[in-house]
Design a protein around this motif. Structure first.
Motif, PDB file in Angstrom:
ATOM      1  N   VAL A 162       0.838  -1.201   0.000  1.00  0.00           N
ATOM      2  CA  VAL A 162       0.000   0.000   0.000  1.00  0.00           C
ATOM      3  C   VAL A 162       0.872   1.250   0.000  1.00  0.00           C
ATOM      4  O   VAL A 162       0.572   2.237  -0.700  1.00  0.00           O
ATOM      5  CB  VAL A 162      -0.953  -0.014   1.214  1.00  0.00           C
ATOM      6  CG1 VAL A 162      -1.704   1.306   1.327  1.00  0.00           C
ATOM      7  CG2 VAL A 162      -1.945  -1.168   1.085  1.00  0.00           C
ATOM      8  N   ALA A 163       1.968   1.229   0.760  1.00  0.00           N
ATOM      9  CA  ALA A 163       2.876   2.385   0.754  1.00  0.00           C
ATOM     10  C   ALA A 163       3.484   2.580  -0.629  1.00  0.00           C
ATOM     11  O   ALA A 163       3.653   3.721  -1.088  1.00  0.00           O
ATOM     12  CB  ALA A 163       3.973   2.177   1.801  1.00  0.00           C
ATOM     13  N   ARG A 164       3.811   1.486  -1.306  1.00  0.00           N
ATOM     14  CA  ARG A 164       4.368   1.584  -2.666  1.00  0.00           C
ATOM     15  C   ARG A 164       3.347   2.178  -3.630  1.00  0.00           C
ATOM     16  O   ARG A 164       3.694   2.985  -4.507  1.00  0.00           O
ATOM     17  CB  ARG A 164       4.807   0.194  -3.121  1.00  0.00           C
ATOM     18  CG  ARG A 164       5.492   0.154  -4.468  1.00  0.00           C
ATOM     19  CD  ARG A 164       6.086  -1.222  -4.757  1.00  0.00           C
ATOM     20  NE  ARG A 164       5.061  -2.255  -4.798  1.00  0.00           N
ATOM     21  CZ  ARG A 164       4.950  -3.227  -3.891  1.00  0.00           C
ATOM     22  NH1 ARG A 164       5.796  -3.290  -2.875  1.00  0.00           N
ATOM     23  NH2 ARG A 164       3.992  -4.136  -3.998  1.00  0.00           N
ATOM     24  N   MET A 165       2.077   1.775  -3.470  1.00  0.00           N
ATOM     25  CA  MET A 165       1.032   2.343  -4.323  1.00  0.00           C
ATOM     26  C   MET A 165       0.905   3.846  -4.107  1.00  0.00           C
ATOM     27  O   MET A 165       0.732   4.617  -5.064  1.00  0.00           O
ATOM     28  CB  MET A 165      -0.303   1.657  -4.034  1.00  0.00           C
ATOM     29  CG  MET A 165      -0.360   0.195  -4.453  1.00  0.00           C
ATOM     30  SD  MET A 165      -1.934  -0.570  -3.985  1.00  0.00           S
ATOM     31  CE  MET A 165      -1.561  -2.310  -4.269  1.00  0.00           C
ATOM     32  N   GLU A 166       0.997   4.262  -2.847  1.00  0.00           N
ATOM     33  CA  GLU A 166       0.898   5.698  -2.564  1.00  0.00           C
ATOM     34  C   GLU A 166       2.095   6.452  -3.120  1.00  0.00           C
ATOM     35  O   GLU A 166       1.949   7.549  -3.685  1.00  0.00           O
ATOM     36  CB  GLU A 166       0.770   5.922  -1.054  1.00  0.00           C
ATOM     37  CG  GLU A 166      -0.559   5.446  -0.474  1.00  0.00           C
ATOM     38  CD  GLU A 166      -0.688   5.785   1.000  1.00  0.00           C
ATOM     39  OE1 GLU A 166       0.332   6.178   1.610  1.00  0.00           O
ATOM     40  OE2 GLU A 166      -1.798   5.645   1.538  1.00  0.00           O
ATOM     41  N   ASP A 167       3.292   5.894  -2.974  1.00  0.00           N
ATOM     42  CA  ASP A 167       4.495   6.566  -3.488  1.00  0.00           C
ATOM     43  C   ASP A 167       4.461   6.685  -5.001  1.00  0.00           C
ATOM     44  O   ASP A 167       4.913   7.690  -5.567  1.00  0.00           O
ATOM     45  CB  ASP A 167       5.750   5.807  -3.050  1.00  0.00           C
ATOM     46  CG  ASP A 167       5.972   5.870  -1.548  1.00  0.00           C
ATOM     47  OD1 ASP A 167       5.379   6.770  -0.916  1.00  0.00           O
ATOM     48  OD2 ASP A 167       6.702   5.019  -1.009  1.00  0.00           O
ATOM     49  N   GLU A 201       1.783   6.849  -6.727  1.00  0.00           N
ATOM     50  CA  GLU A 201       0.514   7.509  -7.065  1.00  0.00           C
ATOM     51  C   GLU A 201      -0.425   6.565  -7.829  1.00  0.00           C
ATOM     52  O   GLU A 201      -1.064   6.946  -8.799  1.00  0.00           O
ATOM     53  CB  GLU A 201       0.772   8.775  -7.875  1.00  0.00           C
ATOM     54  CG  GLU A 201       1.569   9.823  -7.109  1.00  0.00           C
ATOM     55  CD  GLU A 201       1.756  11.096  -7.905  1.00  0.00           C
ATOM     56  OE1 GLU A 201       1.379  11.112  -9.103  1.00  0.00           O
ATOM     57  OE2 GLU A 201       2.264  12.082  -7.332  1.00  0.00           O
ATOM     58  N   VAL A 202      -0.451   5.311  -7.368  1.00  0.00           N
ATOM     59  CA  VAL A 202      -1.386   4.322  -7.920  1.00  0.00           C
ATOM     60  C   VAL A 202      -2.641   4.336  -7.051  1.00  0.00           C
ATOM     61  O   VAL A 202      -2.580   3.947  -5.884  1.00  0.00           O
ATOM     62  CB  VAL A 202      -0.765   2.915  -7.950  1.00  0.00           C
ATOM     63  CG1 VAL A 202      -1.788   1.895  -8.447  1.00  0.00           C
ATOM     64  CG2 VAL A 202       0.477   2.902  -8.809  1.00  0.00           C
ATOM     65  N   PRO A 203      -3.775   4.794  -7.561  1.00  0.00           N
ATOM     66  CA  PRO A 203      -4.976   4.864  -6.723  1.00  0.00           C
ATOM     67  C   PRO A 203      -5.517   3.472  -6.404  1.00  0.00           C
ATOM     68  O   PRO A 203      -5.435   2.552  -7.222  1.00  0.00           O
ATOM     69  CB  PRO A 203      -5.965   5.657  -7.588  1.00  0.00           C
ATOM     70  CG  PRO A 203      -5.532   5.406  -8.994  1.00  0.00           C
ATOM     71  CD  PRO A 203      -4.028   5.254  -8.942  1.00  0.00           C
ATOM     72  N   ILE A 204      -6.057   3.332  -5.205  1.00  0.00           N
ATOM     73  CA  ILE A 204      -6.694   2.077  -4.804  1.00  0.00           C
ATOM     74  C   ILE A 204      -8.154   2.138  -5.262  1.00  0.00           C
ATOM     75  O   ILE A 204      -9.046   2.570  -4.532  1.00  0.00           O
ATOM     76  CB  ILE A 204      -6.591   1.847  -3.283  1.00  0.00           C
ATOM     77  CG1 ILE A 204      -5.130   1.842  -2.849  1.00  0.00           C
ATOM     78  CG2 ILE A 204      -7.268   0.532  -2.880  1.00  0.00           C
ATOM     79  CD1 ILE A 204      -4.933   1.678  -1.351  1.00  0.00           C
ATOM     80  N   LYS A 205      -8.380   1.716  -6.499  1.00  0.00           N
ATOM     81  CA  LYS A 205      -9.731   1.714  -7.071  1.00  0.00           C
ATOM     82  C   LYS A 205     -10.259   0.291  -7.089  1.00  0.00           C
ATOM     83  O   LYS A 205      -9.649  -0.595  -7.692  1.00  0.00           O
ATOM     84  CB  LYS A 205      -9.709   2.283  -8.496  1.00  0.00           C
ATOM     85  CG  LYS A 205      -9.443   3.782  -8.563  1.00  0.00           C
ATOM     86  CD  LYS A 205      -9.551   4.284  -9.994  1.00  0.00           C
ATOM     87  CE  LYS A 205      -9.327   5.787 -10.064  1.00  0.00           C
ATOM     88  NZ  LYS A 205      -9.438   6.297 -11.468  1.00  0.00           N
ATOM     89  N   LEU A 206     -11.368   0.081  -6.415  1.00  0.00           N
ATOM     90  CA  LEU A 206     -11.967  -1.247  -6.326  1.00  0.00           C
ATOM     91  C   LEU A 206     -13.428  -1.193  -6.736  1.00  0.00           C
ATOM     92  O   LEU A 206     -14.116  -0.195  -6.486  1.00  0.00           O
ATOM     93  CB  LEU A 206     -11.865  -1.790  -4.895  1.00  0.00           C
ATOM     94  CG  LEU A 206     -10.450  -2.040  -4.349  1.00  0.00           C
ATOM     95  CD1 LEU A 206     -10.514  -2.427  -2.887  1.00  0.00           C
ATOM     96  CD2 LEU A 206      -9.743  -3.118  -5.160  1.00  0.00           C
ATOM     97  N   GLN A 207     -13.892  -2.267  -7.362  1.00  0.00           N
ATOM     98  CA  GLN A 207     -15.303  -2.399  -7.658  1.00  0.00           C
ATOM     99  C   GLN A 207     -16.073  -2.595  -6.345  1.00  0.00           C
ATOM    100  O   GLN A 207     -15.504  -3.019  -5.333  1.00  0.00           O
ATOM    101  CB  GLN A 207     -15.548  -3.584  -8.583  1.00  0.00           C
ATOM    102  CG  GLN A 207     -14.902  -3.445  -9.949  1.00  0.00           C
ATOM    103  CD  GLN A 207     -15.485  -2.273 -10.731  1.00  0.00           C
ATOM    104  OE1 GLN A 207     -16.681  -1.983 -10.660  1.00  0.00           O
ATOM    105  NE2 GLN A 207     -14.632  -1.594 -11.482  1.00  0.00           N
TER     106      GLN A 207
END
Length: 469
Positions: free
Chosen positions: A343-348, A350-356
């Motif tokens: 999750v920290a890598r996604m934030e760094d 700038e990968v949004p956590i988009k879920l159905q």
């Protein structure tokens, strides 16, 4: 190689059954009728197999078994009896005798030129494939999670009602006259009432659509997202599975378990790491839930857990181990570290956590299991007589002390354990098109009663001396 999921097979089966409901045609050719009856038998067996898998029986009834006569159901407490009634209805359907049955390949392999027989053949193949996907799946949460079990029961109830309607048409022309059938207390109208109510109740209580993604277990290679014993997280869609694996690692053992040797349920370092990491994750998930109006209602769910974890964090900051033993389950460290760094890598990046919406439901359920098991394991370890955890806060003049009942820490852990699980009906976010269309067709397809019912209530007889209006 791509493998179709349970949801895809269930959709195809519903489409075929819906076609049969709308097209009231029965073939006249003898060979076509024979193939139709055997395809119908395979479809019924597939639904029975699904009920057996989600049920509690340890044995499957033999083909020549006919269930005993069941009493006529009463409306009082009907919802509590629905699962058993659906099971009774399925196993009381007309059945071919043993000497008339043939291997599936003989009648499911050759395609038919008759559209009705072909629709029955496709329905049988898809229903059998759907039941096999559930039976042979690697993970089977619908066997233990009522929210997922109701999702399966809804599909079974709708498909069974469709078979009942189609059977009534076959009965009219005598095609089921030679079939075995037990004496059954309910008529067609009562059976349809039970099955439609079962589908309705299942829609209310189905809080997980996890069966939709079930596939038969592939023996060639393990799932690519799992490197034993850690479930890797490469995309936001992997978060729920990783949280579910962490929840299993945190599940406390009972003293009655054969493998329990009195070791600590959880160490102080593990409790602090999981608490801090889950606090970070809950805040990130709450922020992700607000990115879409379809998932915004889950923001409060994650925020509520973050508040309790935030209150818990300073209270366990001075916990210490009596014996500096190794963590009894180091997989907790590995799985929690994988989740947090992902999750920290996604934030760094700038990968949004988009879920159905359905994926957010599964993530909420998995997060509830993690926090629930964390609170239960830590509370059980603190309160057991030979606990390995002590409160080493400097304020204690006489040194470290045990954590007692009704202490502030024990109260916070009780609050964490008692946080409610997500209970939103998953059908609010996922309503498969073909199954919804089949249910709608059944709602508009009446049975053919001997005498049409009347919509007018009967006149009440006035009792002598009753006051008049």
């Amino acid at each position: 190689m791509t493998v179709s999921t349970y949801g895809e097979h269930a959709e195809n089966a519903a489409q075929a059954l819906n076609l049969l409901i709308r097209e009231d045609v029965i073939p006249a050719d003898e060979h076509a009728v024979d193939q139709l009856l055997h395809c119908r038998e395979a479809a019924v067996d597939a639904l029975r197999q699904r009920l057996y898998d989600v049920g509690q029986d340890s044995w499957y009834p033999p083909p020549d078994h006919l269930p005993a006569r069941t009493p006529k159901p009463t409306l009082a407490g009907l919802d509590e009896k629905l699962a058993n009634l659906v099971d009774n209805i399925a196993f009381a359907l007309p059945t071919l005798t043993l000497d008339e049955r043939r291997p599936h390949a003989e009648y499911l392999t050759p395609a038919s030129e008759d559209p009705t027989v072909e629709a029955w053949r496709m329905a049988a193949i898809e229903l059998m494939s759907a039941s096999h996907a559930l039976s042979a799946a690697e993970e089977q949460p619908w066997l233990t999670d009522p929210g997922a079990g109701w999702w399966v029961m809804r599909d079974v109830a709708v498909a069974l009602e469709a078979v009942l309607v189609l059977d009534s048409r076959l009965e009219e022309v005598g095609l089921l006259a030679e079939h075995q059938r037990p004496e059954f207390a309910m008529g067609l109208d009562e059976k349809r009432m039970v099955l439609s109510q079962a589908a309705r109740v299942a829609t209310w209580h189905a809080t997980s659509a996890s069966p939709e993604e079930a596939t038969p277990r592939l023996r060639q290679a393990p799932p690519s997202t799992v490197v034993e014993p850690v479930s890797l997280v490469s995309t936001p869609a992997d978060l729920a599975a990783a949280q579910q694996r962490l929840a299993r690692f945190l599940r406390p053992m009972l003293a009655s378990d054969a493998f329990y040797a009195g070791e600590a349920e959880i160490t102080a370092d593990s409790a602090r790491q999981v608490t801090a990491s889950q606090l970070y994750l809950c805040r990130a998930f709450a922020e992700a839930a607000t990115q879409s109006t379809k998932t915004s209602m889950f923001a409060a769910f994650f925020s509520e857990r973050a508040e309790v974890l935030e209150a818990l964090q300073p209270q366990i900051s001075h916990l210490a181990d009596v014996r500096a033993d190794q963590e009894p389950n180091t997989r907790r460290f590995w799985q929690q570290s994988e989740l947090t760094t992902a999750v920290a890598r996604m934030e760094d990046n700038e990968v949004p956590i988009k879920l159905q919406p359905t994926q957010m439901v599964e993530l909420a359920k998995a997060t509830h299991e993690v926090t629930h098991n964390l609170g239960k394991a830590l509370r059980r370890e603190l309160l057991r007589g030979n606990s390995n955890l002590i409160d080493a806060h400097p304020r204690h003049r006489d040194g470290p002390v045990r954590v007692g009942r009704r202490s502030r820490l024990e109260t916070t852990l009780t609050d964490l354990v008692n946080l409610p699980a997500p209970s939103e009906p998953v059908a609010r976010y996922s309503n498969p098109l073909q199954r919804a269309a089949l249910q709608q067709s059944l709602n508009l397809t009446p049975t053919a009663p001997a005498r049409p019912p009347t919509p007018f209530p009967a006149a009440r007889s006035a009792t002598y001396g009753a006051p008049a209006f």
